[in-house]
Motif scaffolding. Structure first.
Motif, PDB file in Angstrom:
ATOM      1  N   ALA A 194     -86.755  36.530  37.751  1.00  0.00           N
ATOM      2  CA  ALA A 194     -87.801  35.634  37.263  1.00  0.00           C
ATOM      3  C   ALA A 194     -87.326  34.845  36.053  1.00  0.00           C
ATOM      4  N   GLY A 195     -86.609  35.508  35.134  1.00  0.00           N
ATOM      5  CA  GLY A 195     -86.093  34.799  33.970  1.00  0.00           C
ATOM      6  C   GLY A 195     -85.108  33.713  34.351  1.00  0.00           C
ATOM      7  N   GLY A 216     -90.512  32.602  24.162  1.00  0.00           N
ATOM      8  CA  GLY A 216     -89.541  33.629  24.532  1.00  0.00           C
ATOM      9  C   GLY A 216     -89.024  34.382  23.325  1.00  0.00           C
ATOM     10  N   ASN A 217     -88.736  33.654  22.255  1.00  0.00           N
ATOM     11  CA  ASN A 217     -88.292  34.322  21.027  1.00  0.00           C
ATOM     12  C   ASN A 217     -89.393  35.207  20.449  1.00  0.00           C
ATOM     13  N   PHE A 252     -87.351  37.683  29.134  1.00  0.00           N
ATOM     14  CA  PHE A 252     -87.051  36.687  28.109  1.00  0.00           C
ATOM     15  C   PHE A 252     -85.587  36.686  27.668  1.00  0.00           C
ATOM     16  N   PRO A 253     -84.881  37.810  27.587  1.00  0.00           N
ATOM     17  CA  PRO A 253     -83.433  37.699  27.332  1.00  0.00           C
ATOM     18  C   PRO A 253     -82.702  36.888  28.401  1.00  0.00           C
ATOM     19  N   ASN A 298     -74.089  38.102  30.062  1.00  0.00           N
ATOM     20  CA  ASN A 298     -74.445  38.702  28.778  1.00  0.00           C
ATOM     21  C   ASN A 298     -75.887  39.195  28.799  1.00  0.00           C
ATOM     22  N   ALA A 299     -76.789  38.406  29.379  1.00  0.00           N
ATOM     23  CA  ALA A 299     -78.180  38.826  29.512  1.00  0.00           C
ATOM     24  C   ALA A 299     -78.309  40.018  30.451  1.00  0.00           C
TER      25      ALA A 299
END
Length: 375
Positions: A194-195, A216-217, A252-253, A298-299
């Motif tokens: 989804a992200g 997101g942050n 969110f990440p 990375n995420a």
């Protein structure tokens, strides 16, 4: 510098042996199972041989082999002798443990300086060095907790945790199935997918990008102990509510990293794609997504640990009578600390394997990236 360090460690190891020899025996006089003189002499001999190797002009592989055998055999004898004699260790025992650790440290240092001659040798070193390092963490943990007589309820030794793991395999398997195979995997896949999809939409639509990234942050800073009970109220006590927590934590990440990665391609490359009359989707698939892969992975690596933490913590707020978080919260109330540590060890192992699988997939996918070249 290396020779000086090696000689200094050798001298310090011999000094520890001499002090331990003066302060013999290794255990208190009333220890139930005291060390025999033969065992004590063998331990001192092994450590002395390992220390003297530091001064001999022999090959590095030969030195590593001697250090590996002497350090670990001496430590094995010391730990074997403290079993049943908890709290009976004297200063000489801890001095010999420290001397063995110095030999293990020297062994790791020598291994790190070896120049591998093949890819297989490189992979072997990458596995062997952290394996020895991790083994010494367990050795020191075992020796200190048993030698100092630390109560098991405060910190059980690794051997007690291993015994609990092997004696509770059906319970641990049920907990892993409930927490990992249901909540973590489902939530991880849905949250990351989804992200990623929303990141593509945000990249395509400017107002989504400007509106979603600040949110997101903000959402990344939400405390899990606040989100988890809400999800339990919404989705019930079974694994679905834990999966929802994992989705929130991983969404969110992935969104933020993917959006950042899509902007990582250079302006020259984008201008070149436009000069070929490439549309948005062609540029996305052939240029921008490949350039974003390090950010995406990375995420994925960050989320591999977040998902596990989120599912376990969420189980503290309501779950069927199964699950890793449920087991930790109930067993700590019963003072079964070894079972709690068993669950922690299993979770750490699964999390490490999960992270490693993602890292291997990253190396296979982004082999062209500078960070993966020459390694």
């Amino acid at each position: 510098m290396t020779l000086l360090l090696r000689s200094g460690q050798g001298v310090l190891t011999l000094l520890l042996c001499l002090v331990a020899l003066v302060r013999l025996p290794l255990l208190a006089p009333d220890a139930p199972f005291p060390f025999g003189m033969e065992t004590t002499a063998l331990i001192l001999l092994l450590i002395a041989i390992g220390a003297l190797v530091s001064f001999l002009p022999i090959g590095r592989l030969a030195r590593v082999s001697v250090l590996l055998v002497t350090a670990h055999l001496a430590a094995w004898l010391l730990i074997g002798g403290i079993s049943g004699n908890e709290g009976q260790a004297r200063l000489s025992y801890f001095l010999l443990i420290a001397a063995s650790w110095l030999l293990g440290w020297r062994c790791i240092s020598e291994l790190a300086e070896i120049k591998p001659s093949s890819r297989q040798f490189t992979m072997a070193l990458r596995l062997l060095i952290p394996a020895i390092f991790g083994a010494w963490i367990l050795i020191l943990w075992e020796a200190i907790t048993r030698g100092a007589g630390i109560p098991f309820i405060l910190l059980p030794p690794p051997s007690a945790i291993w015994d609990r793991i092997t004696g509770s395999l059906p319970i641990l398997a049920a907990d892993v199935r409930q927490t990992i195979l249901k909540a973590v995997l489902f939530g991880y896949l849905v949250g990351c997918a989804a992200g990623f999809i929303v990141a593509i939409l945000a990249d395509r639509v400017a107002f989504l990008r400007r509106g979603l990234l600040p949110i997101g942050n903000l959402m990344s800073a939400l405390p899990i102990i606040g989100v988890a009970p809400i999800m339990v109220m919404w989705f019930g006590f079974d694994w679905q509510s834990k999966a929802a927590v994992v989705i929130v934590m991983t969404f969110f990440p992935m969104l933020v990293n993917t959006v950042a990665g899509l902007g990582a391609s250079g302006s020259i490359e984008r201008d070149l794609m436009r000069s070929y009359a490439s549309g948005y989707w062609q540029t996305l698939c052939k240029l921008r997504l490949p350039a974003a892969m390090p950010f995406i992975f990375n995420a994925l690596k960050i989320n591999s640990t977040l998902a596990l933490i989120g599912a376990i913590v969420a189980e503290f707020f309501g779950t069927p009578i199964v699950g890793m978080g449920f087991r930790i919260s109930t067993e700590i109330g019963r003072m079964n600390v070894d079972m709690v540590w068993a669950e922690i060890a299993v979770a750490a192992l699964i999390g490490s394997v999960f992270y490693g699988v993602v890292a291997l997939a990253e190396r296979a996918t982004t082999f062209w990236h500078p960070s993966n070249r020459g390694g």
